[in-house]
Design a protein around this motif. Structure first.
Motif, PDB file in Angstrom:
ATOM      1  N   TYR A  32       0.882  -1.157   0.000  1.00  0.00           N
ATOM      2  CA  TYR A  32       0.000   0.000   0.000  1.00  0.00           C
ATOM      3  C   TYR A  32       0.928   1.216   0.000  1.00  0.00           C
ATOM      4  O   TYR A  32       1.832   1.307   0.832  1.00  0.00           O
ATOM      5  CB  TYR A  32      -0.903   0.009   1.230  1.00  0.00           C
ATOM      6  N   LYS A  49      -3.114   7.892  -2.415  1.00  0.00           N
ATOM      7  CA  LYS A  49      -2.734   6.569  -1.950  1.00  0.00           C
ATOM      8  C   LYS A  49      -3.121   5.530  -3.002  1.00  0.00           C
ATOM      9  O   LYS A  49      -4.068   5.736  -3.775  1.00  0.00           O
ATOM     10  CB  LYS A  49      -3.392   6.235  -0.615  1.00  0.00           C
ATOM     11  N   PHE A  51      -3.847   1.314  -3.409  1.00  0.00           N
ATOM     12  CA  PHE A  51      -4.022   0.003  -2.797  1.00  0.00           C
ATOM     13  C   PHE A  51      -4.089  -1.089  -3.858  1.00  0.00           C
ATOM     14  O   PHE A  51      -3.458  -2.138  -3.717  1.00  0.00           O
ATOM     15  CB  PHE A  51      -5.294  -0.053  -1.941  1.00  0.00           C
ATOM     16  N   ARG A  96      -1.429  -4.270   4.757  1.00  0.00           N
ATOM     17  CA  ARG A  96      -2.823  -4.067   5.112  1.00  0.00           C
ATOM     18  C   ARG A  96      -3.010  -3.691   6.584  1.00  0.00           C
ATOM     19  O   ARG A  96      -3.789  -2.822   6.912  1.00  0.00           O
ATOM     20  CB  ARG A  96      -3.633  -5.332   4.797  1.00  0.00           C
TER      21      ARG A  96
ATOM     22  N   THR B 101      -4.755   0.863   5.153  1.00  0.00           N
ATOM     23  CA  THR B 101      -5.665   1.344   4.131  1.00  0.00           C
ATOM     24  C   THR B 101      -6.366   2.631   4.551  1.00  0.00           C
ATOM     25  O   THR B 101      -6.946   3.320   3.721  1.00  0.00           O
ATOM     26  CB  THR B 101      -6.742   0.289   3.831  1.00  0.00           C
TER      27      THR B 101
END
Lengths: 112, 115
Positions: A32, A49, A51, A96, B101
């Motif tokens: 990430y 960002k 992912f 994560r 996240t």
């Protein structure tokens, strides 16, 4: 162990010119990836960002970054730099549920 | 408040003294992080609180460093017997949930100078 390398300590760009800040990461699983900006006297602010999915990520203030797995890179770009973009930029990598590892930062100077 | 706040903004202390740095996270954020930023360096992870679970202390550089958090509110980072190499900006961040996240929101930091 995860790590981030930002090879450029300082970059000077003319106002209105394009910008690319380099970031290379090392991470054993799906990374990430993040870009943060730190203006003088301010806390860090998230620019964008990544992912998963589309490898070209759009962020705030007109910034974008592209994830290239084959090159382990996540470079930050902006087509036209404004004087207010002068700041320090940090790339970060995490998993994560892991904490983030930050690079040492790139100081962007904008010349008139 | 609207964002993460930290106090004091600046702290000058003498070598050997203890210092306490405070962080007020965004209300409702379950995760709280402390980082250290030395001059010319990136952010160095120190400690991470996630709700009521045991904190991740893996980044604390020595036993002179400790941190506490009461529930999901204020956190205090304590440095005992400060050394000159402890001089740095100490940043606190919080996130809604404890996962990479989720966006971490940073405070303005506390600049610590050890004379």
């Amino acid at each position: 162990a995860q790590s981030v390398t930002q090879p450029d300590i300082h970059i000077t760009v003319s106002e209105g010119a394009s910008l690319e800040l380099r970031c290379n990461y090392s991470y054993g699983a799906t990374p990430y990836l993040f870009w943060y900006v730190q203006s003088p006297g301010q806390g860090l602010q998230l620019l964008l960002k990544y992912f998963s999915g589309d490898t070209l990520v759009q962020g705030i203030k007109g910034f974008e970054a592209e994830f290239k797995r084959s090159q382990s890179s996540f470079n930050l770009r902006k087509p036209s730099v404004h004087w207010s973009d002068a700041a320090e930029y940090f790339c970060a990598v995490g998993g994560r549920y892991s904490t983030l590892t930050f690079g040492k930062g790139t100081m962007l100077l904008v010349s008139p | 408040g609207a964002g993460v706040s930290q106090s004091p903004s600046n702290k000058v202390t003498e070598k050997g003294k203890d210092v306490e740095l405070r962080c007020d996270p965004i209300s409702g954020h379950t995760a709280l992080y402390w980082y250290r930023q030395r001059l010319g360096q990136g952010l160095e992870f120190l400690i991470y609180f996630q709700g009521n679970s045991a904190p991740d202390k893996s980044g604390l550089p020595s036993d002179r460093f400790s941190a506490e958090r009461t529930g999901e509110s204020v956190s205090t980072l304590t440095i005992q017997r400060t050394q000159q190499e402890d001089s740095a900006v100490y940043l606190c961040a919080s996130s809604l949930v404890p996962a990479s996240t989720d966006t971490q929101y940073f405070g303005p930091g506390t600049r610590l100078t050890v004379l």
